[in-house]
Design a protein around this motif. Structure first.
Motif, mmCIF file in Angstrom:
data_model
loop_
_atom_site.group_PDB
_atom_site.id
_atom_site.type_symbol
_atom_site.label_atom_id
_atom_site.label_comp_id
_atom_site.label_asym_id
_atom_site.label_seq_id
_atom_site.Cartn_x
_atom_site.Cartn_y
_atom_site.Cartn_z
ATOM 1 N N GLU A 178 4.922 -3.409 -8.877
ATOM 2 C CA GLU A 178 5.514 -2.678 -7.763
ATOM 3 C C GLU A 178 6.750 -3.384 -7.247
ATOM 4 O O GLU A 178 7.760 -2.752 -6.930
ATOM 5 C CB GLU A 178 4.490 -2.513 -6.650
ATOM 6 N N SER A 179 6.694 -4.721 -7.156
ATOM 7 C CA SER A 179 7.854 -5.451 -6.659
ATOM 8 C C SER A 179 9.020 -5.317 -7.616
ATOM 9 O O SER A 179 10.167 -5.205 -7.190
ATOM 10 C CB SER A 179 7.499 -6.931 -6.464
ATOM 11 N N ARG A 180 8.759 -5.289 -8.928
ATOM 12 C CA ARG A 180 9.853 -5.085 -9.876
ATOM 13 C C ARG A 180 10.432 -3.686 -9.719
ATOM 14 O O ARG A 180 11.636 -3.482 -9.776
ATOM 15 C CB ARG A 180 9.335 -5.279 -11.304
ATOM 16 N N ALA A 181 9.539 -2.711 -9.561
ATOM 17 C CA ALA A 181 10.024 -1.341 -9.433
ATOM 18 C C ALA A 181 10.900 -1.174 -8.213
ATOM 19 O O ALA A 181 11.836 -0.383 -8.215
ATOM 20 C CB ALA A 181 8.836 -0.387 -9.337
ATOM 21 N N ARG A 182 10.606 -1.911 -7.171
ATOM 22 C CA ARG A 182 11.406 -1.804 -5.954
ATOM 23 C C ARG A 182 12.615 -2.711 -5.967
ATOM 24 O O ARG A 182 13.337 -2.801 -4.984
ATOM 25 C CB ARG A 182 10.530 -2.113 -4.736
ATOM 26 N N GLY A 183 12.848 -3.408 -7.093
ATOM 27 C CA GLY A 183 14.069 -4.169 -7.256
ATOM 28 C C GLY A 183 14.032 -5.575 -6.708
ATOM 29 O O GLY A 183 15.046 -6.252 -6.681
ATOM 30 N N GLY A 292 2.707 7.101 -10.331
ATOM 31 C CA GLY A 292 2.778 6.798 -8.912
ATOM 32 C C GLY A 292 2.004 5.551 -8.527
ATOM 33 O O GLY A 292 2.225 4.986 -7.466
ATOM 34 N N HIS A 293 1.079 5.146 -9.400
ATOM 35 C CA HIS A 293 0.395 3.876 -9.186
ATOM 36 C C HIS A 293 1.248 2.778 -9.810
ATOM 37 O O HIS A 293 1.799 2.952 -10.895
ATOM 38 C CB HIS A 293 -0.992 3.896 -9.815
ATOM 39 N N PRO A 294 1.352 1.637 -9.157
ATOM 40 C CA PRO A 294 2.250 0.599 -9.658
ATOM 41 C C PRO A 294 1.762 -0.080 -10.929
ATOM 42 O O PRO A 294 2.469 -0.878 -11.508
ATOM 43 C CB PRO A 294 2.328 -0.399 -8.498
ATOM 44 N N ALA A 396 9.155 0.653 -14.396
ATOM 45 C CA ALA A 396 10.249 1.613 -14.506
ATOM 46 C C ALA A 396 9.751 3.039 -14.265
ATOM 47 O O ALA A 396 10.427 3.854 -13.632
ATOM 48 C CB ALA A 396 10.912 1.503 -15.882
ATOM 49 N N ARG A 397 8.564 3.348 -14.768
ATOM 50 C CA ARG A 397 7.991 4.680 -14.518
ATOM 51 C C ARG A 397 7.718 4.877 -13.034
ATOM 52 O O ARG A 397 7.933 5.964 -12.488
ATOM 53 C CB ARG A 397 6.704 4.851 -15.327
ATOM 54 N N PHE A 398 7.221 3.838 -12.396
ATOM 55 C CA PHE A 398 6.972 3.906 -10.961
ATOM 56 C C PHE A 398 8.277 4.138 -10.207
ATOM 57 O O PHE A 398 8.347 4.968 -9.284
ATOM 58 C CB PHE A 398 6.303 2.611 -10.504
ATOM 59 N N ALA A 399 9.341 3.423 -10.602
ATOM 60 C CA ALA A 399 10.639 3.591 -9.944
ATOM 61 C C ALA A 399 11.169 5.003 -10.158
ATOM 62 O O ALA A 399 11.721 5.617 -9.231
ATOM 63 C CB ALA A 399 11.634 2.560 -10.473
ATOM 64 N N PHE A 400 11.017 5.542 -11.367
ATOM 65 C CA PHE A 400 11.466 6.913 -11.615
ATOM 66 C C PHE A 400 10.664 7.894 -10.773
ATOM 67 O O PHE A 400 11.238 8.842 -10.193
ATOM 68 C CB PHE A 400 11.315 7.262 -13.094
ATOM 69 N N GLN A 401 9.351 7.694 -10.713
ATOM 70 C CA GLN A 401 8.523 8.597 -9.924
ATOM 71 C C GLN A 401 8.951 8.612 -8.469
ATOM 72 O O GLN A 401 9.046 9.670 -7.841
ATOM 73 C CB GLN A 401 7.051 8.177 -10.060
ATOM 74 N N GLN A 402 9.254 7.433 -7.929
ATOM 75 C CA GLN A 402 9.691 7.350 -6.538
ATOM 76 C C GLN A 402 11.029 8.057 -6.339
ATOM 77 O O GLN A 402 11.221 8.805 -5.377
ATOM 78 C CB GLN A 402 9.805 5.876 -6.123
ATOM 79 N N ALA A 403 11.979 7.836 -7.271
ATOM 80 C CA ALA A 403 13.303 8.453 -7.143
ATOM 81 C C ALA A 403 13.214 9.959 -7.283
ATOM 82 O O ALA A 403 13.834 10.708 -6.519
ATOM 83 C CB ALA A 403 14.258 7.870 -8.198
ATOM 84 N N TRP A 404 12.420 10.431 -8.247
ATOM 85 C CA TRP A 404 12.376 11.873 -8.483
ATOM 86 C C TRP A 404 11.617 12.600 -7.397
ATOM 87 O O TRP A 404 11.999 13.711 -6.999
ATOM 88 C CB TRP A 404 11.753 12.169 -9.846
#
Length: 412
Positions: A178-183, A292-294, A396-404
């Motif tokens: 999750e922390s990676r997905a959030r940058g 959606g799950h990290p 990356a999938r988590f980040a895409f899910q959040q953005a989309w």
């Protein structure tokens, strides 16, 4: 999922006809020819311009060649009813071949740098003593024979599985993903940049440190060889009659676009909306609830098997990445030279690019782990590295899910 229609594809917007498509294709063809000239002027198209001697200008020119080739090919696909059928069907695969061939060398170079940085981050020690890990320009010192054979294939496979499982115990995978997905933590970022990421004194860390150097040497040997071959293939392609035929057609395109008779008065927006709809349908088919799950533990199961085929979960995500690219190119055609920057669309695209990079890096680590007679410590390190990159895929999938999802919520 509600479909978002940006202003250029809104039915109430100003009509955009085939003339805009012709102008866009001419502009991209001109960029292609300009990049080709720069590439040749900087030695990128001759045998004397080796991988280590290529100038930055030649690299930029090759990137511009790929960029314009992709845009021409994508526009021919999206707006093919408005173009001469025989010409466009003949042109598209040739442009795809050129773009793919020119991109291989850079892909192998980036993959190697990504994997060496990840090994450095995971092991907490320099992968190559006295060598900067970020040196990816072909000046790496030779450690090609460092992966000494000492174990049979069964022992190496067991070590790979143990390494992948150990990656679970070296930190909190959900929180880390999750922390990676959030940058907050990215690929190649040293673990001490935001505090210790893993326990410092564990048997797993000791085993990883032992095998990291040999794993890095093995990856360097395999990916450097692949990069050298890709460079030679690109040089041969740029000197081939096939490439010259493509360049000649692009030169003609710069001045004359083979539109159908009805194209100058045909609205482009329905075709652009169809491209957006294909993208939305493909995203709807994705397991966004799981993304959606990290952390998705099921994503590691296939990677622990001896099956060398591509990861079954990755294909639909790669397809969405291609469809998103086509959607972006369609918007460029509609907006001409004043394409607005959509931050949410850009974030989704970047997440899918990271997904592709991490997926291919994980596959490279798994492929290296299948090398016969490698030491158990080497296989163990490669297993940890494979699991780390699969975690990056999930991030990356988590980040895409959040953005989309944000894009969908904000849609009118």
């Amino acid at each position: 999922m509600a479909q978002q229609h940006l202003d250029p594809t809104d039915p109430t917007a100003t009509e955009v006809t085939g003339d805009a498509l012709a102008g866009y294709l001419r502009a991209q063809a001109t960029e292609f020819l300009r990049a080709l000239r720069l590439h040749r002027e900087n030695g990128g198209g001759t045998a004397n311009g080796g991988a280590a001697n290529k100038t930055e200008e030649a690299v930029d020119a090759a990137r511009a060649l790929r960029r314009s080739a992709r845009r021409i090919s994508g526009s021919l696909h999206t707006f093919r009813p408005l173009l001469d059928t025989d010409w466009s069907e003949e042109m598209r695969p040739e442009l795809a071949w050129l773009s793919g061939t020119l991109g291989l060398e850079h892909a192998y170079e980036s993959r190697l740098e990504r994997l060496l940085l990840a090994l450095h981050r995971l092991s907490g020690a320099a992968v190559f003593p006295g060598q900067a890990v970020s040196d990816a320009a072909g000046r790496r010192s030779g450690a090609a024979g460092a992966a000494a054979p000492s174990a049979d294939a069964a022992g190496a496979s067991a070590a790979v599985a143990a390494g992948s499982r150990a990656a679970e115990a070296m930190g909190d995978p959900p929180a880390r993903a999750e922390s990676r997905a959030r940058g907050r933590v990215g690929a190649g970022t040293p673990s001490n940049a935001s505090g210790p990421a893993h326990p410092t004194a564990t048997p797993e860390r000791g085993n990883l440190t032992v095998g990291a150097a040999k794993a890095g040497a093995l990856l360097e040997r395999q990916l450097t060889l692949a990069r050298t071959r890709a460079h030679s293939t690109a040089l041969q392609a740029l000197g081939s009659s096939r490439f010259h035929a493509v360049a000649d057609k692009v030169a003609v395109l710069a001045s004359e676009v083979p539109l159908t008779p009805a194209a100058p008065t045909t609205d482009l927006r329905p075709l652009a909306a169809a491209a957006e709809e294909r993208l939305t349908d493909a995203i709807t088919a994705l397991p966004l609830l799981t993304a959606g799950h990290p952390y998705n533990a099921e994503a590691l199961v296939h990677g622990l098997s001896p099956d060398p085929s591509p990861h079954p979960q990755d294909g639909p995500w790669h397809q969405v990445r291609l469809l998103l690219r086509l959607h972006r190119y369609a918007l460029e055609v509609l907006c001409g030279g004043s394409t607005p920057v959509d931050v949410r669309l850009l974030a989704a695209s970047q997440a899918l690019n990271r997904h592709r990079d991490a997926s291919e890096a994980a596959a490279a680590a798994a492929q290296a782990a299948r090398t016969p007679r490698i030491a158990p410590a080497t296989a163990y390190a490669l297993g940890v590295l494979h699991a780390d990159q699969r975690h990056e895929v999930e991030a990356a999938r988590f980040a895409f899910q959040q953005a989309w999802q944000k894009q969908t919520v904000n849609a009118p």
